[in-house]
Scaffold this motif. Sequence first.
Motif, short mmCIF file in Angstrom:
data_model
loop_
_atom_site.label_atom_id
_atom_site.label_comp_id
_atom_site.label_asym_id
_atom_site.label_seq_id
_atom_site.Cartn_x
_atom_site.Cartn_y
_atom_site.Cartn_z
N TYR A 195 -9.54 25.69 30.14
CA TYR A 195 -8.22 25.22 29.71
C TYR A 195 -8.15 23.72 29.89
O TYR A 195 -8.53 23.20 30.95
CB TYR A 195 -7.13 25.88 30.56
N LYS A 196 -7.67 23.03 28.88
CA LYS A 196 -7.52 21.58 28.97
C LYS A 196 -6.05 21.24 28.84
O LYS A 196 -5.45 21.45 27.80
CB LYS A 196 -8.33 20.89 27.87
N LEU A 197 -5.49 20.71 29.91
CA LEU A 197 -4.06 20.42 29.94
C LEU A 197 -3.83 18.92 29.98
O LEU A 197 -4.51 18.20 30.70
CB LEU A 197 -3.41 21.06 31.17
N SER A 198 -2.85 18.46 29.20
CA SER A 198 -2.54 17.04 29.21
C SER A 198 -1.14 16.77 29.75
O SER A 198 -0.92 15.83 30.49
CB SER A 198 -2.64 16.47 27.80
N LEU A 199 -0.23 17.61 29.35
CA LEU A 199 1.17 17.37 29.69
C LEU A 199 1.72 18.49 30.56
O LEU A 199 2.58 18.27 31.41
CB LEU A 199 1.95 17.29 28.36
N LEU A 200 1.22 19.67 30.35
CA LEU A 200 1.73 20.81 31.10
C LEU A 200 1.14 20.81 32.51
O LEU A 200 -0.06 20.55 32.68
CB LEU A 200 1.35 22.13 30.40
N PRO A 201 1.95 21.12 33.52
CA PRO A 201 1.43 21.24 34.87
C PRO A 201 0.37 22.35 34.93
O PRO A 201 0.50 23.38 34.26
CB PRO A 201 2.67 21.62 35.68
N SER A 202 -0.68 22.12 35.72
CA SER A 202 -1.80 23.07 35.73
C SER A 202 -1.43 24.45 36.26
O SER A 202 -2.15 25.42 36.02
CB SER A 202 -2.97 22.48 36.54
N GLY A 203 -0.31 24.55 36.96
CA GLY A 203 0.14 25.84 37.49
C GLY A 203 0.45 26.84 36.39
O GLY A 203 0.45 28.05 36.61
N ILE A 204 0.68 26.35 35.19
CA ILE A 204 1.10 27.21 34.08
C ILE A 204 0.05 28.27 33.77
O ILE A 204 0.37 29.37 33.35
CB ILE A 204 1.40 26.33 32.82
N VAL A 205 -1.21 27.95 34.03
CA VAL A 205 -2.30 28.89 33.70
C VAL A 205 -2.21 30.14 34.59
O VAL A 205 -2.51 31.24 34.16
CB VAL A 205 -3.67 28.18 33.81
N ARG A 206 -1.78 29.97 35.84
CA ARG A 206 -1.61 31.13 36.73
C ARG A 206 -0.23 31.76 36.58
O ARG A 206 0.08 32.74 37.24
CB ARG A 206 -1.73 30.68 38.18
N GLY A 207 0.63 31.10 35.78
CA GLY A 207 2.00 31.60 35.65
C GLY A 207 2.92 31.11 36.76
O GLY A 207 4.04 31.61 36.91
N THR A 208 2.47 30.15 37.55
CA THR A 208 3.33 29.58 38.59
C THR A 208 4.41 28.74 37.90
O THR A 208 4.09 27.96 37.01
CB THR A 208 2.50 28.66 39.54
N PRO A 209 5.67 28.91 38.30
CA PRO A 209 6.73 28.12 37.67
C PRO A 209 6.38 26.63 37.68
O PRO A 209 5.93 26.11 38.69
CB PRO A 209 7.96 28.41 38.54
#
Length: 429
Positions: free
Chosen positions: A50-64
């Motif tokens: 997963y390559k994230l630029s703007l979204l916080p990396s917690g989103i991949v685990r579903g962390t708010p």
Amino acid sequence: MANVAVIGAQWGDEGKGKIVDWLAERADMVVRFQGGHNAGHTLVVGENVYKLSLLPSGIVRGTPSVIGNGVVLDPWALKAEIERLAEQGVHASPETLRVADNCPLILPIHRDLDGLREDASGAGKIGTTRRGIGPAYEDKVGRRAIRVCDLAHLDDLGPQLDRLCAHHDALRAGFGEPPVDRERLLADLREIAAFVLPFAKPVWRDLNEARTGGKRILFEGAQGVLLDIDHGTYPFVTSSNTIAGAAAGGSGLGPSGVGFVLGIAKAYTTRVGSGPFPTELEDETGQRLGERGHEFGTVTGRKRRCGWFDSVLVRQSAAVGGITGIALTKIDVLDGFDEVKICVGYKLGDETLDYYPTHAADQAKVVPVYETMEGWQESTAGARSWADLPAQAIKYIRRIEELIRCPVALVSTSPEREDTILVRDPFAD
Ligand code: GDP
Ligand code: IMO
Ligand code: MG
């Protein structure tokens, strides 16, 4: 204080995304507080990258996850990233993602200006990501920004647009560009507003509620201390404060809410873009580091410059960044070297320095003083406990701790999420 702020301790790309993702398992919320989509954070989970630029990396685990007011938000980049991640099975909804309604927007005119300036700067170019980051922060401080909350009031935008366009039209004219197309800008904003507004909230309230409820907040920094607008290698820096102090102002939680500051440092050094880099290796060793470390930019694909670990710089980052402990990443990239070097000081003419001088000319002139250590032939790749590390690698890590005057809290041994050695739990501090 159970909160943790993760920040880069070098020139970015230290592996912040991997470490944030790993820590996010135990966090109740992950918060970005500065930078924008100039960041490129890579997470590797089994077969998935997963390559994230703007979204916080917690989103991949579903962390708010929260995008704080200190971020400059390109709403079109946000939409594209959310859609791209949805294709990978990661869904950001208004339940899992909140965007501060006082976040300033990056507009197409900011991207234009970033490119125009870079192209006109000749040898003085910064080598930005051309995402409009600098111009958007300028407009924020210049009180000309359009913010997320304005998307709900587009009919009242007239006077703000007058101020914004008066500034940009003059600049654009200087570059031989036509004035801002106000109608088009408004139409584009109207179109994107419907997508962004469901995510928009006064997020400081959520953060304060989380704090009073004893929840664990994980702050995710972008870039690194050496790219900090005040403390970095100015002018070859980004346009925000990347130090942990920025987490307070960039989220709405206040300085006492920041907690443990985890600085991320590679076991060597890389830089992408222009600017001084004392330990840069333009030889076979540098090439070998780049190849073993796959050192290509996540955002722009540019080749990263590579060199030995610079303990002077990381000690300085730890001091000005308020770092409590370090996560040392990519130690596996050094496997198989006969010897490894650490920069322990600089020569500037006849003078010996134990810090990085402030002026760009001096920064470019310093010559590193190296300490050479024996390397290790065993593999550290995938090690998950201290006992799995060869004795020489442990010696190298211990020497780094001594030189930077900061303990190592984590060691990362591969891109994979679980290939991480916990030495001292940042959340337990
Ligand atoms: P960030 O911007 O700080 O999040 O870092 P990037 O994601 O831009 O760059 C770090 C790169 O190194 C990514 O490709 C990661 O997958 C990778 N990486 C992270 N930790 C390690 C590690 O310990 N070993 C190796 N070999 N790669 C790592
Ligand atoms: P992450 O979060 C590495 C660099 C650019 C350029 C300078 C200014 O992935 O570590 P900007 O577009 O911000 O005005 O560019 O900063 N830069 C980064 N380098 N990692 C990053 O983010 C970076 N974000 C910006 O290359 O030299
Ligand atoms: Mg990166």
